[in-house]
Motif scaffolding. Structure first.
Motif, PDB file in Angstrom:
ATOM      1  N   ILE A 229       0.920  -1.007   0.027  1.00 23.07           N
ATOM      2  CA  ILE A 229       0.120  -0.083   0.094  1.00 23.07           C
ATOM      3  C   ILE A 229       0.931   1.327  -0.154  1.00 23.07           C
ATOM      4  O   ILE A 229       1.687   1.405   1.001  1.00 23.07           O
ATOM      5  CB  ILE A 229      -1.058   0.066   1.406  1.00 23.07           C
ATOM      6  N   ASN A 230       0.669   1.918  -1.401  1.00 26.95           N
ATOM      7  CA  ASN A 230       1.505   3.101  -1.204  1.00 26.95           C
ATOM      8  C   ASN A 230       0.680   4.290  -1.098  1.00 26.95           C
ATOM      9  O   ASN A 230      -0.063   4.561  -1.901  1.00 26.95           O
ATOM     10  CB  ASN A 230       2.457   3.178  -2.614  1.00 26.95           C
ATOM     11  N   ILE A 231       0.857   5.240   0.038  1.00 29.64           N
ATOM     12  CA  ILE A 231       0.129   6.438   0.066  1.00 29.64           C
ATOM     13  C   ILE A 231       0.773   7.507  -0.547  1.00 29.64           C
ATOM     14  O   ILE A 231       2.186   7.928  -0.216  1.00 29.64           O
ATOM     15  CB  ILE A 231       0.011   6.694   1.646  1.00 29.64           C
ATOM     16  N   LEU A 232       0.372   8.037  -1.685  1.00 26.69           N
ATOM     17  CA  LEU A 232       0.670   8.991  -2.468  1.00 26.69           C
ATOM     18  C   LEU A 232       1.074  10.226  -1.953  1.00 26.69           C
ATOM     19  O   LEU A 232       0.355  10.869  -1.123  1.00 26.69           O
ATOM     20  CB  LEU A 232       0.073   8.971  -3.717  1.00 26.69           C
ATOM     21  N   GLY A 262       8.404  -8.867  -1.305  1.00 23.67           N
ATOM     22  CA  GLY A 262       8.015  -8.874  -2.490  1.00 23.67           C
ATOM     23  C   GLY A 262       7.384  -7.753  -3.331  1.00 23.67           C
ATOM     24  O   GLY A 262       7.184  -7.620  -4.481  1.00 23.67           O
ATOM     25  N   ALA A 263       6.598  -7.044  -2.432  1.00 20.42           N
ATOM     26  CA  ALA A 263       5.572  -6.030  -2.957  1.00 20.42           C
ATOM     27  C   ALA A 263       6.092  -5.072  -3.539  1.00 20.42           C
ATOM     28  O   ALA A 263       7.085  -4.229  -2.986  1.00 20.42           O
ATOM     29  CB  ALA A 263       4.505  -5.791  -1.812  1.00 20.42           C
ATOM     30  N   PRO A 264       5.873  -4.422  -4.634  1.00 23.67           N
ATOM     31  CA  PRO A 264       6.488  -3.421  -5.241  1.00 23.67           C
ATOM     32  C   PRO A 264       5.998  -2.005  -4.412  1.00 23.67           C
ATOM     33  O   PRO A 264       4.927  -1.581  -4.343  1.00 23.67           O
ATOM     34  CB  PRO A 264       5.760  -3.070  -6.729  1.00 23.67           C
ATOM     35  N   LEU A 265       7.103  -1.055  -3.982  1.00 19.14           N
ATOM     36  CA  LEU A 265       6.939   0.226  -3.255  1.00 19.14           C
ATOM     37  C   LEU A 265       7.379   1.101  -4.094  1.00 19.14           C
ATOM     38  O   LEU A 265       8.506   1.118  -4.602  1.00 19.14           O
ATOM     39  CB  LEU A 265       7.606  -0.142  -2.070  1.00 19.14           C
ATOM     40  N   LEU A 273       3.204   0.579   3.109  1.00 21.87           N
ATOM     41  CA  LEU A 273       3.066  -0.681   4.207  1.00 21.87           C
ATOM     42  C   LEU A 273       2.986  -1.949   3.110  1.00 21.87           C
ATOM     43  O   LEU A 273       2.693  -1.936   2.062  1.00 21.87           O
ATOM     44  CB  LEU A 273       1.570  -0.543   4.573  1.00 21.87           C
ATOM     45  N   GLU A 274       3.703  -2.782   3.846  1.00 21.54           N
ATOM     46  CA  GLU A 274       3.729  -4.333   3.115  1.00 21.54           C
ATOM     47  C   GLU A 274       2.594  -5.150   4.160  1.00 21.54           C
ATOM     48  O   GLU A 274       2.692  -4.902   5.463  1.00 21.54           O
ATOM     49  CB  GLU A 274       4.769  -4.879   3.031  1.00 21.54           C
ATOM     50  N   VAL A 275       1.784  -5.640   3.503  1.00 18.41           N
ATOM     51  CA  VAL A 275       0.613  -6.374   4.115  1.00 18.41           C
ATOM     52  C   VAL A 275       0.390  -7.967   3.784  1.00 18.41           C
ATOM     53  O   VAL A 275       0.704  -8.097   2.504  1.00 18.41           O
ATOM     54  CB  VAL A 275      -0.807  -5.804   3.912  1.00 18.41           C
ATOM     55  N   ARG A 297       6.684   2.262   6.607  1.00 14.50           N
ATOM     56  CA  ARG A 297       7.730   3.419   6.607  1.00 14.50           C
ATOM     57  C   ARG A 297       7.201   4.669   6.158  1.00 14.50           C
ATOM     58  O   ARG A 297       5.943   4.498   5.421  1.00 14.50           O
ATOM     59  CB  ARG A 297       8.933   3.204   5.708  1.00 14.50           C
ATOM     60  N   HIS A 298       7.388   5.902   6.550  1.00 18.25           N
ATOM     61  CA  HIS A 298       6.738   7.139   6.284  1.00 18.25           C
ATOM     62  C   HIS A 298       7.823   8.198   6.130  1.00 18.25           C
ATOM     63  O   HIS A 298       8.726   8.215   7.023  1.00 18.25           O
ATOM     64  CB  HIS A 298       5.396   7.475   7.072  1.00 18.25           C
ATOM     65  N   GLU A 299       7.551   9.404   5.331  1.00 16.35           N
ATOM     66  CA  GLU A 299       8.344  10.393   5.068  1.00 16.35           C
ATOM     67  C   GLU A 299       7.579  11.662   5.615  1.00 16.35           C
ATOM     68  O   GLU A 299       6.370  11.764   5.661  1.00 16.35           O
ATOM     69  CB  GLU A 299       8.871  10.417   3.618  1.00 16.35           C
ATOM     70  N   ASP A 300       8.460  12.778   5.815  1.00 13.09           N
ATOM     71  CA  ASP A 300       7.661  14.039   6.125  1.00 13.09           C
ATOM     72  C   ASP A 300       7.072  14.732   4.945  1.00 13.09           C
ATOM     73  O   ASP A 300       7.836  15.865   4.359  1.00 13.09           O
ATOM     74  CB  ASP A 300       8.799  14.752   6.900  1.00 13.09           C
TER      75      ASP A 300
END
Length: 322
Positions: A229-232, A262-265, A273-275, A297-300
């Protein structure tokens, strides 16, 4: 003794795998037709292991092979003209996902409800695990509301039957983030834009996403053990547009990294997130995928925001005092 070239051996191996796959799916289709459509439940004995377990969701007790056969008999007594169509079988090694649809007329007692003569149609998915050439375990998911409404056990009141455009208008007032749900499909990255994402719990860390069954990524998610899950971020509008499209290769020219599972991030996302996929629940036109977070993981960075059919950058907005 003659030796075959490696290319010939590979072709033989691939042919053997294809024959094995076709044989297994043919056995499933044959046994399903015999048991569900003709009532010959003994046909299941050659397909299901003696220790077979059938799971139907967290609220239902698991069934063994004989209990499953009894349930088939009970359903056929209530719906003697039952017809079950296997719409798709997706295979990944010893794991199979089977999408099915059943129709029949209610002419016998069922769940304490006298015969109504009503036509009934339900659909769902069965996730199958093979072991030693037979099915050892299955997980079944379907929407029981379809059946209960068709039998008149529950009713959709006129007040509840809200116009779809009105409901859509309400949803457009709700502000969401924009995610790209991804998975690895035998070495091919696949993904789609999703705004139906939510946290379920923090202990254990669990989330859910809702994916339309007509999506080209949907079969890959059924085969997968993990999803990303990539939060744009606010500057990734172009990424959102690509993954909301029906492009054949949405990852072309995109910078991304395979996660630990293995999930594409997608690089540059404000959070990832990897789930590990847990349950797949059929609900209307969508499948709800739930699972446990295994990496995060998350960024500012400010997130990309979606509302009313448009995208927004909220990085310059001021928080309200409260």
């Amino acid at each position: 003794m003659a030796f075959l070239p490696s290319s010939a051996i590979q072709e033989l191996n691939e042919g053997s795998v294809m024959t094995h796959t076709l044989d297994r799916t043919a056995r499933i289709r044959s046994a399903w037709q015999a048991a569900w459509d003709q009532g010959r439940v003994e046909a299941l004995d050659e397909l299901l292991s003696p220790g077979y377990v059938r799971r139907r969701g967290p609220a239902a007790a698991p069934q063994d092979r004989e209990q499953f056969k009894d349930s088939v008999r009970a359903i056929r007594e209530a719906f003697p003209d039952l017809h079950t169509e296997i719409e798709e079988i997706v295979e990944d090694g010893e794991e199979l996902a089977i999408r099915w649809r059943s129709t029949g007329s209610h002419t016998g007692d069922f769940l304490g409800v006298p015969p109504t003569g009503r036509p009934v149609e339900v659909s769902g998915a069965t996730f199958t695990h093979f072991d030693g050439g037979v099915i050892a375990e299955e997980w079944v998911t379907w929407d029981p509301r379809q059946l209960l409404e068709a039998l008149g056990i529950i009713t959709t009141t006129q007040e509840a039957a809200v116009d779809a455009d009105l409901v859509r208008g309400v949803h457009r007032k709700f502000i969401t983030g924009v995610t790209v749900v991804t998975t690895d499909d035998a070495g091919t990255p696949r993904g789609l834009a999703v705004n139906a994402f939510s946290s379920i719990s923090l202990d254990p860390p669990m989330v859910l996403v809702c994916v339309q069954r007509s999506s080209t990524t949907h079969p890959a998610l059924h085969r997968a053990t993990h999803l990303g899950i990539n939060i744009l971020a606010a500057n990734q509008l172009d990424v959102a547009k690509v993954f909301a499209s029906k492009s054949d290769d949405k990852f072309a020219g995109l910078s991304w990294t395979a996660g630990a599972h293995g999930a594409p991030l997608i690089d540059g996302s404000c959070a990832q997130l990897e789930v590990e996929i847990g349950e797949r629940l059929e609900a209307g036109s969508h499948t709800v995928f739930t699972g446990r977070v295994v990496a995060a993981r998350h960024e500012d960075l400010a997130p990309l925001v979606y509302s009313g059919g448009g995208f927004f950058d909220i990085s310059n907005t001021a928080p309200l005092p409260w």
